[in-house]
Design an enzyme around this catalytic site. Structure first.
Site, PDB file in Angstrom:
ATOM      1  N   LYS A  90       1.088  -1.566  -0.039  1.00 27.35           N
ATOM      2  CA  LYS A  90       0.015   0.055   0.238  1.00 27.35           C
ATOM      3  C   LYS A  90       0.482   1.591  -0.077  1.00 27.35           C
ATOM      4  O   LYS A  90       0.551   2.771  -1.094  1.00 27.35           O
ATOM      5  CB  LYS A  90      -1.164   0.151   0.945  1.00 27.35           C
ATOM      6  CG  LYS A  90      -1.851   1.291   1.181  1.00 27.35           C
ATOM      7  CD  LYS A  90      -3.628   0.653   1.783  1.00 27.35           C
ATOM      8  CE  LYS A  90      -3.024   0.589   3.815  1.00 27.35           C
ATOM      9  NZ  LYS A  90      -3.225   1.712   4.128  1.00 27.35           N
TER      10      LYS A  90
ATOM     11  N   ASP B 267       1.982  -1.316  11.731  1.00 27.03           N
ATOM     12  CA  ASP B 267       1.028  -1.006  11.606  1.00 27.03           C
ATOM     13  C   ASP B 267       0.117  -3.026  12.268  1.00 27.03           C
ATOM     14  O   ASP B 267      -0.486  -2.979  11.418  1.00 27.03           O
ATOM     15  CB  ASP B 267       0.350  -1.502   9.694  1.00 27.03           C
ATOM     16  CG  ASP B 267       0.496   0.131   9.475  1.00 27.03           C
ATOM     17  OD1 ASP B 267       0.061   0.864  10.271  1.00 27.03           O
ATOM     18  OD2 ASP B 267       0.805   0.503   8.132  1.00 27.03           O
TER      19      ASP B 267
ATOM     20  N   ARG C 294      -7.286  -2.715  10.006  1.00 27.21           N
ATOM     21  CA  ARG C 294      -6.411  -3.615  10.783  1.00 27.21           C
ATOM     22  C   ARG C 294      -6.907  -4.139  11.816  1.00 27.21           C
ATOM     23  O   ARG C 294      -6.666  -4.989  12.787  1.00 27.21           O
ATOM     24  CB  ARG C 294      -5.354  -2.540  10.981  1.00 27.21           C
ATOM     25  CG  ARG C 294      -4.540  -2.245   9.991  1.00 27.21           C
ATOM     26  CD  ARG C 294      -3.329  -2.675   9.445  1.00 27.21           C
ATOM     27  NE  ARG C 294      -2.242  -1.814   8.064  1.00 27.21           N
ATOM     28  CZ  ARG C 294      -2.721  -2.629   7.247  1.00 27.21           C
ATOM     29  NH1 ARG C 294      -2.827  -3.493   7.001  1.00 27.21           N
ATOM     30  NH2 ARG C 294      -1.527  -1.920   6.061  1.00 27.21           N
TER      31      ARG C 294
HETATM   32  C1  S3P Z   1       2.741   5.010   5.581  1.00 23.78           C
HETATM   33  C2  S3P Z   1       2.929   5.636   7.031  1.00 23.78           C
HETATM   34  C3  S3P Z   1       2.759   4.908   9.063  1.00 23.78           C
HETATM   35  C4  S3P Z   1       1.773   3.628   8.243  1.00 23.78           C
HETATM   36  C5  S3P Z   1       0.828   4.086   7.415  1.00 23.78           C
HETATM   37  C6  S3P Z   1       1.593   3.616   5.921  1.00 23.78           C
HETATM   38  C7  S3P Z   1       2.850   5.434   4.916  1.00 23.78           C
HETATM   39  O1  S3P Z   1       2.080   6.341   9.367  1.00 23.78           O
HETATM   40  O2  S3P Z   1       0.607   4.011   9.650  1.00 23.78           O
HETATM   41  O3  S3P Z   1      -0.149   2.589   7.198  1.00 23.78           O
HETATM   42  O4  S3P Z   1       2.973   4.963   3.344  1.00 23.78           O
HETATM   43  O5  S3P Z   1       3.870   6.482   5.693  1.00 23.78           O
HETATM   44  P1  S3P Z   1       2.815   6.587  10.446  1.00 23.78           P
HETATM   45  O6  S3P Z   1       3.918   7.074   9.048  1.00 23.78           O
HETATM   46  O7  S3P Z   1       1.952   8.587  10.722  1.00 23.78           O
HETATM   47  O8  S3P Z   1       3.248   6.140  11.483  1.00 23.78           O
END
Ligand code: S3P
Length: 440
Positions: free
Chosen positions: A26, A323, A397
């Site tokens: 993702k 995550d 999740r």
């Molecule tokens: C992500 C960073 C994370 C993660 C999110 C996806 C990304 O968030 O929890 O699902 O793609 O950069 P944070 O960087 O705000 O912790």
């Protein structure tokens, strides 16, 4: 009883393990949509995650002037804007995705356009001052609600490079600053307190951007208001480790079973769950199949199930399994002894308050769990027995992690409000069935 369409019933047992191929990552899919979307020419992307979150980011890029189409084999083509972004008509709704909103905000800030970004109820409750602050220091104007949330209106353009020390370890905020920095005059340097996922840095390096990483300092030399001149290129998105995690965790908790995830991303900033599984007693084998020149590391992972024991998770490990923490809480309920999750207050500002929501749902399954300001303490092993149905609070999740716990229950478990799973993993229920679990 009326069972709504958005409810699943997961029957216990039946998890046989086996070989899985999960859909595309993702985080990487979001970033390919952005980078291909601002490049010149048409990029071909294999493995792009066709789930709601990433499709919303793609739609947003189309509002800025990019074009995209998907062929019968699922290969996505994006014809980029060549750097310039046109002002979209009306607000852009990016749905449930914090990554979509925060990364797009970085891009918008660089261009002389006026844009309103909004999202669903969950996204409209999430903190956005964390990006307003650096973007305004760079010279953009960012308006939020009095609560510091979206809808967010950005007047971009005329940015200058800054040196910015991230107050929270967040790859989304880091990436927002780096993307805005591409449009700034001068150098933008971001200092991160703890290393977070580095997909943006890797992809920018692959397209030839002037980005430098020195320890936890990331610098990018801006191209100025005309924006970067990236050329279209092919992208290959590996399988999403965070999706494979559900099957690897389930396999880890069943002695005698093994699960092999093929073609999955193995970036060390994403795979701390494997260290946790090892500490809990499972055997993990990793086989790297990516070439040293590939921007991302990927390959095959096999996990062999065991009688698990509790462990402690905190500190620098947290961003590398952020995550997966709801899933770690589930494993804690199945493991012998105490599992402690600390330093994870960021969990409270994800798609739901994942500390409160997981504690409520675990307790509803008979788990002994104590909520902490920055995590939780779980005592296992639990005789998993539902006293009520699971509430996902619209958080994908939570819905998926609790489905994994349901495999270990003493009776079928009803999981309500599961449409959210489509934001990241539309094939989840089908793959759960393929691995032997009965789902209605
Ligand atoms: C992500 C960073 C994370 C993660 C999110 C996806 C990304 O968030 O929890 O699902 O793609 O950069 P944070 O960087 O705000 O912790």
């Amino acid at each position: 009883m009326v069972i709504q369409k958005q409810t699943k019933i997961v029957h216990p047992g039946g998890f046989d393990g086996g070989v899985v191929r999960v859909p595309g990552d993702k985080s990487i899919s979001h970033r390919t949509a952005l980078l291909a979307g601002i490049s010149s020419g048409t990029s071909e992307i294999r493995g792009f995650l066709q789930a709601e979150d990433c499709l919303n980011t793609l739609k947003a890029m189309e509002s800025f002037g990019a074009r995209s189409w998907i062929d019968d084999e699922g290969v996505l083509s994006i014809q980029g804007t060549g750097g310039k972004m046109i002002e979209p008509v009306g607000p852009l709704d990016v749905g449930n995705s914090g990554t979509g909103m925060r990364l797009l905000a970085g891009l918008c800030a660089g261009s002389p356009i006026h844009v309103t970004l909004t999202g669903d109820e969950s996204l409209q409750s999430r903190p956005m001052r964390r990006i307003k602050e650096p973007l305004e220091l760079m010279g953009a104007k960012v308006d939020l609600t009095p609560q510091g949330t979206a809808p967010m209106t950005i007047q971009g353009g005329q940015l200058r490079g800054i040196e910015y020390c991230l107050p929270t370890a967040s790859a989304q905020v880091k990436s927002c600053c780096i993307l805005a920095g591409l449009y700034a005059e001068g150098r933008t340097t971001v200092l991160e307190p703890i290393p977070t996922r580095d997909h943006t840095e890797r992809m920018l390096r692959a397209v030839g951007a002037p980005i430098r990483v020195e320890g936890q300092n990331i610098s990018v030399d801006g191209y100025g208001p005309k924006g970067p001149k990236f050329l279209a290129r092919p992208y290959v998105v590996p399988g999403d480790f965070s999706s494979a995690a559900y099957w690897l965790a389930a396999g880890a908790a069943v002695p005698g079973v093994s699960v092999r995830a093929e073609g999955v991303g193995l970036n060390l900033r994403r795979t701390a769950l494997l260290d946790v599984l090892r500490r809990m007693g499972a055997r993990v084998e990793i086989e790297r199949t990516s070439a040293p020149t590939d921007p991302e590391v990927y390959g095959n992972v096999t996990v062999y199930g065991a009688e698990l024991k509790g462990t402690e998770i905190g500190g620098a490990e947290i961003p590398n399994l952020i995550d997966e923490l709801p899933l770690v809480a589930v494993l804690g309920a199945l493991a012998q002894g105490r599992t402690v999750i600390r330093d994870a207050s960021e969990l409270r500002v994800k798609e739901s308050d994942r500390v409160a929501v997981m504690v409520e749902n675990l307790a509803g399954m008979g788990v002994t769990v104590a909520e902490q300001p920055d995590g939780m303490v779980i005592e296992g092993p639990t005789k998993v027995s539902p006293t009520k149905s699971i509430r996902s609070y619209g958080d994908h999740r939570v819905a998926m992690s609790m489905s994994i716990l349901a495999i270990f229950a003493d009776q079928p478990v009803t999981i309500a409000n599961v449409a959210c799973v489509d934001t990241s993993y539309p094939e989840f229920w089908e793959q759960l069935s393929q691995l032997g679990v009965k789902v209605e």
